[in-house]
Write an enzyme that holds these catalytic residues in place. Structure first.
Site, short mmCIF file in Angstrom:
data_model
loop_
_atom_site.label_atom_id
_atom_site.label_comp_id
_atom_site.label_asym_id
_atom_site.label_seq_id
_atom_site.Cartn_x
_atom_site.Cartn_y
_atom_site.Cartn_z
N GLN D 40 12.10 -20.88 36.68
CA GLN D 40 13.53 -21.09 36.90
C GLN D 40 14.25 -19.76 37.17
O GLN D 40 13.79 -18.70 36.80
CB GLN D 40 14.16 -21.80 35.71
CG GLN D 40 13.73 -21.28 34.36
CD GLN D 40 14.02 -22.27 33.24
OE1 GLN D 40 14.51 -23.36 33.47
NE2 GLN D 40 13.73 -21.88 32.01
N GLU D 95 17.37 -21.96 23.74
CA GLU D 95 18.54 -21.10 23.56
C GLU D 95 18.76 -20.73 22.10
O GLU D 95 19.43 -19.74 21.79
CB GLU D 95 19.75 -21.87 24.10
CG GLU D 95 21.00 -21.09 24.23
CD GLU D 95 22.17 -22.06 24.19
OE1 GLU D 95 21.99 -23.24 24.53
OE2 GLU D 95 23.25 -21.61 23.76
N ASP D 115 9.30 -24.47 23.73
CA ASP D 115 10.04 -24.28 24.99
C ASP D 115 9.25 -23.52 26.02
O ASP D 115 8.04 -23.40 25.90
CB ASP D 115 11.42 -23.67 24.71
CG ASP D 115 12.47 -24.09 25.72
OD1 ASP D 115 12.13 -24.51 26.83
OD2 ASP D 115 13.66 -24.00 25.40
N ASP D 141 15.91 -31.66 23.45
CA ASP D 141 16.96 -30.76 23.94
C ASP D 141 16.49 -30.19 25.28
O ASP D 141 16.31 -29.00 25.45
CB ASP D 141 17.18 -29.66 22.90
CG ASP D 141 18.35 -28.76 23.23
OD1 ASP D 141 19.13 -29.11 24.14
OD2 ASP D 141 18.48 -27.69 22.60
#
Lengths: 296, 296, 296, 296
Positions: D40, D95, D115, D141
């Site tokens: 990303q 995050e 993650d 999430d």
């Protein structure tokens, strides 16, 4: 069709309102600096289309990839037309590139520069008035003559007559940036600066060049009491003799073209009647306080 | 300070991505028309800075207040340099302003125009090939030669050699719009069009002008096997004799300046080596189907 | 991946500065109308995301696809909580949708509306003061109480006390739109309107709903000297009995949720101390001159 | 009027296309970081309206001043409804704020988080499948379930059935962020996630909250085979007993309101029939290669 490429749209932008109805926007790499002096807001941006860019009070001043067009056009025509330019005075020029171009001239012995940690208006005037000295070339590298702006006085007939001209040596040349010079935009200040200088000097040469990051043609005016007589080949010869390194933008032919304005602009300059002056109501003489200036 | 004016910000905008990292935005009065033909999306806008504006596939084509610069520059230099232009062929020109400028020439007896209710590519080629006729001046008023775009073939060496040149009468002149011609942007297509025409014609003259609504300098190239010999005064004389009404932008001096490119552009044109051709891989000959073209 | 689609970027946009640092932009189909009355600038736009949209002085007022949320929320809670609403007075409401919702109530016999071909301030006040009549429900559908704006007086304690409350019949209800009610934005005017009404009425109910075209939560406040006692099921029952057609947004549960504010907003409303009043310096009583108002 | 202030327009902007026809723009203080991982593009911006903001692939993920709304809403309802949450698994959550909220719960003994320095898809799945362990609460999430996006599989009925549910302890609760939940936008993914979870769990509670920096309502769905029975007061009591510090956004009443959807959204959720599944054509099982994902 076969090789469609989905380009991710840019998400960070610098946006300038060139005029109320017209915007010019650059994708941003980063915001290098944001600050304010007593007199102006300053931003240093890293833009994708034009590299590093200096923005003062929301107006682009100079961009890395095309500042050479502005600075070569400001400096070399005047110095080349001069017999032997040794001493130069720059009003403004804080960014340094004007001095850089000057110092490429082998003949130049002394450059005096006056810019704005004190306000341009006061200092520029004071310097020129105080000093006994005269110069071969005086260069105006100042913000446009917006009424109420900090530089307005430095474009008036009185200033040219009483302050600039007396400080030019015999054969001396004055040159100034003169704002947008496009087929429509030249009426903002370019034609008035030209007309004002015509009241004071015998020979006045307006010229212009397209500067991509400004989204417009830009103008300069060169003035003297000595005629400008060189043709393209003679300019090229002097460049070779006098200037270290090679210009990227300007040569003899370029100047010939730059100083041959289009019919539309020529007609409009010829018929300009406005002369910049310091109406008493507009300007408190010698006061020179710093208004927050908006160039737009 | 005393007369601060709170200008209501404009809320409706036309926004063009000139390139991926650069945007040019006009405040809008209204959107006069939005539509699509088989080949392109069309918008007619009423903009505050540039008046009515024609936008095709998201690219500004022509704006009311400065189209005269484009059309005077496209038409008059070629017709004035011609000995006595009577018959003219326009490839493209659908907007009508090219024809308007042509018909101001007293000598012009016949104008043939070919544009896009059938695709430009097919029709333009077919017309020129089918007809026996030759012309005094052929004018290319087409979208830029983007590979895969509908007009690419009409900028190739083959096309110039086999289709255009044979249809020029003795002393005939070909002129084409030639894309952006700014100090950086001229490398996109201007220098290639120039170089391609140099392969086919003996005398080739590139020239350019700033068009405010394009936010750039624009280029044209004029080509012939007969030399272009007129100076500024001779051009002015012919204008007076041949053209009804008065030009707003172009006269002899303007053309002299326009055809004297800056050092940066001249160097780059001189060293251009690319020649447009219809590589088998790029283009299926005679196929000419209408891709939805993106000029950007 | 296989079916990548190159969507042509939209080129015409409506742009609103919600606040100085925040913009909200809609792609445009067309600009249906641009005009100005003595009191305000008016635009009617056809937007792609929200349909037809009314913009006054650069601020979106109402959009076709989601105005039902605003108008159902403004009208029905007050009318449903009333015992039998027959006579209604609307301050503002010029767009007509408030009246449309009112007239869906079978009990409503009379709607009086006062809006701005004369200025809202003067007329609204004058009407209510002049008339002998009282109303079952009074509805405030006015621009926000910006100081110096045309509607400021119509949100003051004095106005509620001396003009609104005396014109309510026994059991009467006053409801007003009350500006942004988001987790941060509710401090602009929502909490003050709530607190001001608490000074004048015994029972005050603030509630809110998200309106997509506003990019925010919106608030309303309902006030009476008679308690609001209905639960969700009772509201649903009354809706079925009293309202012609079916609501799209509001029902009993929706109102329960809408009138249960989040912790952050509730705390802030409870601790609000500001009361709107007409300081002598701010407002020349009865003068009602039309300033050009900026709602932002 | 008397105190007109000329605010210098902001010149640097972050611009997000929320959808093709809708933009949301924040004035920028600075661009803190621009980078790209294998999966990303990442930007960390300092925005004027919302403070520091994390942008992934051109989409705002989280903003400093209102992330507490998202994270309090994601974490606390599920943990409070659980009898005694000790072990928690977070899919995503890179995050860190989700973990921060979890660790405010006195009962929490263990948090496992998965993650994307390896791709979310592979790792998240692998972790949950590999481990023997079960959890009291599992939290999703993750990026929205865009087909072809990296997280699509983690929203399918199969995944919920075979991977999530078996790893929940008796009385366990699953909660996931569930995309935009506005009166129009809830049909994008919110209603489908709700409907998919209904196929797998006995009790499913959708709820939503407005997040200013998203310019929309956001949704979450909580699911379990044990019923959710607490009312607002009981939630408040548990908050006081179990959570260190005080919530800014969420309390019992806020959750009551948040889980009482408007009529329009409720109707639409009730009639939703789509169930997310991994159609063979859509997804190569276990392959988990990293497409560059576009969340929009």
């Amino acid at each position: 069709n076969g090789h469609a490429m989905v380009v991710q749209r840019k998400s960070c932008w610098y946006e300038e309102e060139i005029e109320e109805n017209l915007r010019w926007c650059f994708a941003l790499n980063s915001i290098l600096h944001t600050g304010a002096t007593q007199y102006q807001d300053i931003q240093l941006l890293d833009t994708k289309p034009f590299g590093k860019a200096l923005v003062i009070d929301g107006k682009l001043q100079s961009a890395e990839i095309d500042e050479f067009i502005y600075h070569e056009s400001l400096v070399h025509p005047a110095l080349l037309h001069h017999q032997l330019p040794k001493t130069i005075f720059i009003m403004g020029g804080g960014e340094g590139s004007t001095a850089r171009e000057l110092l490429r001239h082998r003949s130049v012995e002394k450059v005096v520069m006056c810019d704005i940690d004190e306000p341009v208006v006061v200092r520029g005037r004071a310097e020129l008035q105080r000093k006994e000295e005269c110069y071969d070339v005086i260069i105006g590298d100042l913000a446009d003559p917006i009424e109420g702006g900090p530089c307005y006085q430095l474009y008036t007939k009185t200033f040219y007559e009483l302050t600039v001209k007396p400080r030019l040596n015999q054969g001396g040349i004055f040159v100034t940036q003169a704002g947008p010079a496009g087929v429509f935009s030249h009426t903002e200040v370019f034609s008035c600066i030209y007309n004002t200088l015509k009241q004071v000097f015998k020979y006045v040469v307006p010229y212009s060049a397209h500067i991509p990051s400004y989204a417009d043609i830009w103008g300069w005016v060169m003035a003297s009491d000595t005629p400008f007589l060189l043709n393209a080949d003679e300019l090229d010869l002097r460049m070779k003799q006098r200037i270290k390194g090679e210009n990227r933008y300007l040569d003899g032919k370029t100047f010939t073209s730059a100083s041959t304005l289009s019919k539309a602009v020529r007609k409009s300059l010829d018929s300009e009647t406005h002369v910049y002056s310091e109406g008493a109501a507009r300007f408190i003489y010698g006061h020179g306080t710093a208004h927050k200036h908006n160039q737009g």
